[in-house]
Structure formats: C-alpha cells, structure tokens
Design a protein around this motif. Structure first.
Motif, PDB file in Angstrom:
ATOM      1  N   LEU A   1       0.806  -1.216   0.000  1.00 33.18           N
ATOM      2  CA  LEU A   1       0.000   0.000   0.000  1.00 33.18           C
ATOM      3  C   LEU A   1       0.840   1.267   0.000  1.00 33.18           C
ATOM      4  CD1 LEU A   1      -2.899  -0.928   2.469  1.00 33.18           C
ATOM      5  CD2 LEU A   1      -2.929  -0.885  -0.031  1.00 33.18           C
ATOM      6  N   GLY A   2       2.127   1.165   0.336  1.00 31.63           N
ATOM      7  CA  GLY A   2       2.996   2.339   0.331  1.00 31.63           C
ATOM      8  C   GLY A   2       3.777   2.477   1.613  1.00 31.63           C
ATOM      9  N   ALA A   3       4.796   3.340   1.573  1.00 34.43           N
ATOM     10  CA  ALA A   3       5.688   3.526   2.716  1.00 34.43           C
ATOM     11  C   ALA A   3       5.175   4.599   3.656  1.00 34.43           C
ATOM     12  CB  ALA A   3       7.085   3.896   2.232  1.00 34.43           C
ATOM     13  N   SER A   4       5.277   4.338   4.946  1.00 33.73           N
ATOM     14  CA  SER A   4       4.979   5.329   5.990  1.00 33.73           C
ATOM     15  C   SER A   4       3.637   6.022   5.783  1.00 33.73           C
ATOM     16  CB  SER A   4       6.100   6.379   6.056  1.00 33.73           C
ATOM     17  OG  SER A   4       7.338   5.765   6.300  1.00 33.73           O
ATOM     18  N   LEU A   5       2.623   5.244   5.422  1.00 34.91           N
ATOM     19  CA  LEU A   5       1.303   5.824   5.191  1.00 34.91           C
ATOM     20  C   LEU A   5       0.677   6.280   6.496  1.00 34.91           C
ATOM     21  CD1 LEU A   5      -0.530   3.596   2.555  1.00 34.91           C
ATOM     22  CD2 LEU A   5       0.480   5.856   2.249  1.00 34.91           C
ATOM     23  N   GLY A   6       0.111   7.477   6.485  1.00 32.92           N
ATOM     24  CA  GLY A   6      -0.633   7.950   7.630  1.00 32.92           C
ATOM     25  C   GLY A   6      -1.928   7.180   7.772  1.00 32.92           C
ATOM     26  N   PHE A   7      -2.487   7.202   8.965  1.00 30.95           N
ATOM     27  CA  PHE A   7      -3.715   6.443   9.243  1.00 30.95           C
ATOM     28  C   PHE A   7      -4.852   6.903   8.342  1.00 30.95           C
ATOM     29  CE2 PHE A   7      -7.428   5.386  12.004  1.00 30.95           C
ATOM     30  CZ  PHE A   7      -7.234   4.011  12.027  1.00 30.95           C
ATOM     31  N   GLN A   8      -4.941   8.205   8.123  1.00 30.80           N
ATOM     32  CA  GLN A   8      -6.000   8.763   7.289  1.00 30.80           C
ATOM     33  C   GLN A   8      -5.976   8.159   5.882  1.00 30.80           C
ATOM     34  OE1 GLN A   8      -5.607  12.982   6.560  1.00 30.80           O
ATOM     35  NE2 GLN A   8      -7.818  13.281   6.556  1.00 30.80           N
ATOM     36  N   LYS A   9      -4.779   8.027   5.303  1.00 28.61           N
ATOM     37  CA  LYS A   9      -4.667   7.500   3.944  1.00 28.61           C
ATOM     38  C   LYS A   9      -4.989   6.010   3.887  1.00 28.61           C
ATOM     39  CE  LYS A   9      -1.420  10.901   2.093  1.00 28.61           C
ATOM     40  NZ  LYS A   9      -0.098  11.126   1.444  1.00 28.61           N
ATOM     41  N   ILE A  10      -4.590   5.272   4.915  1.00 29.01           N
ATOM     42  CA  ILE A  10      -4.887   3.838   4.916  1.00 29.01           C
ATOM     43  C   ILE A  10      -6.388   3.597   5.028  1.00 29.01           C
ATOM     44  CG2 ILE A  10      -4.648   1.722   6.268  1.00 29.01           C
ATOM     45  CD1 ILE A  10      -1.797   2.415   6.802  1.00 29.01           C
ATOM     46  N   ILE A  11      -7.051   4.371   5.883  1.00 31.01           N
ATOM     47  CA  ILE A  11      -8.498   4.215   6.029  1.00 31.01           C
ATOM     48  C   ILE A  11      -9.207   4.589   4.738  1.00 31.01           C
ATOM     49  CG2 ILE A  11     -10.539   5.004   7.297  1.00 31.01           C
ATOM     50  CD1 ILE A  11      -8.612   3.121   8.808  1.00 31.01           C
ATOM     51  N   ALA A  12      -8.733   5.629   4.083  1.00 27.61           N
ATOM     52  CA  ALA A  12      -9.322   6.015   2.795  1.00 27.61           C
ATOM     53  C   ALA A  12      -9.127   4.912   1.769  1.00 27.61           C
ATOM     54  CB  ALA A  12      -8.695   7.319   2.313  1.00 27.61           C
TER      55      ALA A  12
ATOM     56  N   ASN B   1       6.952  -5.537  -4.717  1.00 30.35           N
ATOM     57  CA  ASN B   1       5.920  -4.513  -4.556  1.00 30.35           C
ATOM     58  C   ASN B   1       5.872  -3.980  -3.127  1.00 30.35           C
ATOM     59  OD1 ASN B   1       3.830  -2.773  -5.363  1.00 30.35           O
ATOM     60  ND2 ASN B   1       2.244  -4.241  -4.750  1.00 30.35           N
ATOM     61  N   ILE B   2       7.050  -3.690  -2.595  1.00 28.39           N
ATOM     62  CA  ILE B   2       7.142  -3.064  -1.279  1.00 28.39           C
ATOM     63  C   ILE B   2       8.112  -1.893  -1.377  1.00 28.39           C
ATOM     64  CG2 ILE B   2       6.622  -5.183  -0.008  1.00 28.39           C
ATOM     65  CD1 ILE B   2       9.599  -5.450   0.594  1.00 28.39           C
ATOM     66  N   PRO B   3       8.041  -0.932  -0.460  1.00 25.23           N
ATOM     67  CA  PRO B   3       8.979   0.192  -0.475  1.00 25.23           C
ATOM     68  C   PRO B   3      10.409  -0.292  -0.213  1.00 25.23           C
ATOM     69  CG  PRO B   3       7.074   0.671   0.917  1.00 25.23           C
ATOM     70  CD  PRO B   3       7.030  -0.783   0.599  1.00 25.23           C
ATOM     71  N   PRO B   4      11.410   0.275  -0.882  1.00 24.75           N
ATOM     72  CA  PRO B   4      12.795  -0.147  -0.655  1.00 24.75           C
ATOM     73  C   PRO B   4      13.226  -0.043   0.799  1.00 24.75           C
ATOM     74  CG  PRO B   4      12.646   1.244  -2.612  1.00 24.75           C
ATOM     75  CD  PRO B   4      11.305   1.286  -1.952  1.00 24.75           C
ATOM     76  N   GLU B   5      12.742   0.981   1.519  1.00 25.20           N
ATOM     77  CA  GLU B   5      13.162   1.160   2.903  1.00 25.20           C
ATOM     78  C   GLU B   5      12.631   0.059   3.824  1.00 25.20           C
ATOM     79  OE1 GLU B   5      10.085   4.518   2.135  1.00 25.20           O
ATOM     80  OE2 GLU B   5      11.512   3.286   0.989  1.00 25.20           O
ATOM     81  N   ILE B   6      11.582  -0.632   3.418  1.00 28.59           N
ATOM     82  CA  ILE B   6      11.111  -1.783   4.191  1.00 28.59           C
ATOM     83  C   ILE B   6      12.079  -2.947   4.020  1.00 28.59           C
ATOM     84  CG2 ILE B   6       9.287  -3.524   4.386  1.00 28.59           C
ATOM     85  CD1 ILE B   6       8.554  -0.853   5.597  1.00 28.59           C
TER      86      ILE B   6
END
Length: 384
Positions: free
Chosen positions: A118-129, A327-332
C-alpha cells in the motif's frame, strides 16, 4: 468517500472500571490501541488519553484519573492478545511511561500496509481512505489532550482511530497471509518490542550529533560526556534536550574548548543557559579532557571513501530492483544504515557480513543477494 460514523465510547475513569475492562480484554484475540499525549515543553510525553477497541466496543481510558495500571499492564503483556497500533513508536513510549511495560505481542498497521504494497509510511487517514473509503478528519491531532473536559470533536477523533483500526486489521492480516508475509511482520514487530524495551544508554547518544565524526578522538570523548550530562539533566528537569543545550553548541564546546564562561557564547549558548549551567558545562568538559585514553569511546566512522560509496550505491540499486519485484517500499527491505554497515564490514578485508537488521526474512529476500554481489566485487582487481 464516506464520512466516519463511530460508536459512543465507554469511559474508564477509575481503577475499578479499568480493571473490570482489562479482565474482559484478556479474552480478546487482538485489541486496537492508540494514545494521545502532549509533548511540547517536556522531555517525557504527558498522556492525555488511551484508546482501546475490542470486540465489545470502544473505550477511552483517562490517565489523569487512573493511579493503578497493573491490570492494564497485564493486558499489554498478555501473550494471547495481539496489541495493534498504527505507527507505534511514540505509543510504545507512552505505554512504557504509564505502566513500565512495552506491549507484546505487537502489530503495527503502518508496517503491515507497507508489506502488502500500500505504500511507505502511510498515515492512518490514507490507509483508512484506501481500505474503507472513509475520510477521517485529523484536525485534532495536535490539540490539548490534557484539557478537561475534552471536546466532542476530540472524542470523535480519538474513538475513530481505534474503531477503524480494528476494522482494517483483519483485512491487512488477510493480505499478509495471501502473500505469505505474516512472518515478516511478526519478526519486525518483535524487534521493535525488543528495541523499545532496552535500557537507554546515554553514552551512545553523542553518535546522533551531526558531524560528530569530524572531531578528534579526545574531542569525541568530550562530546560524549557533555551529551550524557545533558541527557540526565533533560530527564531530571523534564524538558526537551535543546532547552538544556542544543547539539551545535555541544559540538562547538567539544571542538574549541572554551576556558571561561564569557567564551561560551561563542559556542552558541544563549545567555540564560550560560548563567544557569555555564560553570557546570565547563567542569564537565575539563573533567572529560583529563580522562585517560582507555575511557574514550571508539572513534566514529568517517564517511565512506568514493569507491566504497559507489559500492553502496550499487547495492542500493539492487535493493530498489528487488523491492519493485516484491511490490514493497525499498526502505522496508533495507534501509541506508544497514547497507552502509554491510559495506563497512568487509571493505578492508573483502569478507562481508550481514548486520543483524538484514537477518531473518531479509536475509532470504535480499541479504544473500547482496553478499554475493559484494563478494564478487571484492574478487575484482579494482576492489581488492
């Protein structure tokens, strides 16, 4: 995009009501948790609210009314109950401050979201959306959580955080299972708990000071002792570190070694700091300068040489390519510091070793590939 619709919470404002709720929570498979706190003028976070969502509803614990946290501590440490947070590091600090315990077993929805793509360091608001098509209002994030009574907006905001966290968690678990990455999350969250549970070592904090590596060995020792003194003072006075002395001033003192209080202003200290702590700072500096060499810390690493820096760029690109395939962020997959530690481990000898942070699932997904690349590079004439 829908608007949030959250239930009315149950307030827990006494030791007795908290203990009764905790008794029920011990039978839950997982709990969604969050904390709200204020930390603008203090060293330690001041907890204003602890939110919990269980299968039976949402609960708001008032830390200003609770004196006995033993029942909640039992919940935080119950092995049968997974504690789910979002971007958990500050929450863990609040829990430890309140109870002396770090929640375990732990799960972090932000990390889980990254691991399912879903993406790197996503805020809660964006994940819920993304997962629920619900638009959360985050305007109350920095409001005063120590005020009483809390506003209706604050209460709605606080409840929404755990109510929707509980809803998305099974969805994230399902995706992790489908991708066979549940072990990834468990391993990383266990490491987070271990790190959060470790005793702080103030003697290591000087490493965080920018350009500390530029100082001579004795000067690094002086900086270390100054940073230790500042750390202990910040905790004792419960104020942010830079309210004692900022990093730049400490570096300047270690480098230029002022001889009297009237020279401290050249290091960047403000007049009130000089009046309050000038004599002590000079005493700490002088005492450190008299210490024997065997008390000095190991010299900090200098930046990588150009050739080693190029090798670091090469393995970063390998990480990027592999992360795209997963399909994951490089920093993960691998952050800069572990990659730099990997390069340093064998740059002079040609024998490379994976740091601990590239062990476990990362060893299988990227570590062995990086080792093979580095070993091949070491065997080439230009890198020997």
């Amino acid at each position: 995009m829908s608007k949030p619709n959250v239930p009315v919470p149950v307030w827990l404002t006494s030791n007795e009501t908290l203990a009764a709720a905790c008794k029920d929570w011990l039978h839950e498979e997982f709990l969604a948790l969050d904390t709200e706190f204020v930390r603008t003028t203090t060293f330690y976070p001041k907890a204003g609210l602890v939110q919990v969502a269980s299968s039976k509803g949402c609960f708001l614990i008032d830390p200003l009314s609770i004196s006995d946290w033993s029942a909640f501590t039992d919940v935080l440490q119950a092995e049968s109950v997974t504690k789910v947070f979002h971007a958990c590091l500050e929450d863990l600090e609040v829990c430890r401050q309140l109870t002396g315990a770090v929640p375990s077993p732990l799960a972090d929805s932000q990390l889980a979201a990254a691991m399912v793509g879903l993406g790197a360091s996503l805020g809660f608001q964006k994940i819920i959306a993304a997962l629920l098509s619900i638009e959360l209002d985050k305007e109350e994030t920095r409001s005063n959580w120590l005020a009483r009574p809390l506003t209706e907006e604050q209460v709605q905001y606080a409840v929404a955080d755990v109510y929707y966290l509980r809803k998305i968690w099974p969805m994230l678990v399902g995706q992790l299972q489908q991708l066979q990455r549940t072990d990834w999350l468990a391993e990383d969250c266990a490491r987070t708990v271990e790190e959060a549970s470790e005793t702080d070592v103030p003697g290591n904090y000087y490493r965080r000071v920018k350009l500390a590596w530029k100082l001579r060995p004795q000067e690094q020792h002086v900086l270390q002792q100054l940073v230790v003194w500042r750390e202990l003072q910040a905790r004792e006075r419960d104020v942010p570190r830079n309210k004692i002395i900022d990093d730049n001033s400490l570096w300047n003192i270690a480098r230029y070694k002022p001889k009297a209080k009237d020279q401290l202003n050249r290091s960047g200290l403000k007049p009130e700091m000089i009046r309050r702590d000038g004599n002590t700072v000079l005493a700490v500096m002088r005492e450190a300068m008299e210490d024997e060499k065997d008390l000095w810390p190991a010299v900090l690493d200098k930046p990588l040489s150009p050739d080693a820096g190029q090798l670091l760029k090469d393995i970063k690109q390998i990480v990027v390519n592999r992360a795209e395939a997963l399909n994951i962020p490089p920093e993960i997959l691998a952050r800069k510091k572990p990659l730099e530690a990997l390069v340093r481990s064998g740059w002079k000898t040609g024998r490379y070793f994976l740091p601990d942070t590239l062990s476990g699932w990362r060893k299988n997904e990227i570590g062995d590939v990086l080792l093979a690349h580095l070993n091949q590079s070491a065997s080439e004439p230009e890198c020997s």
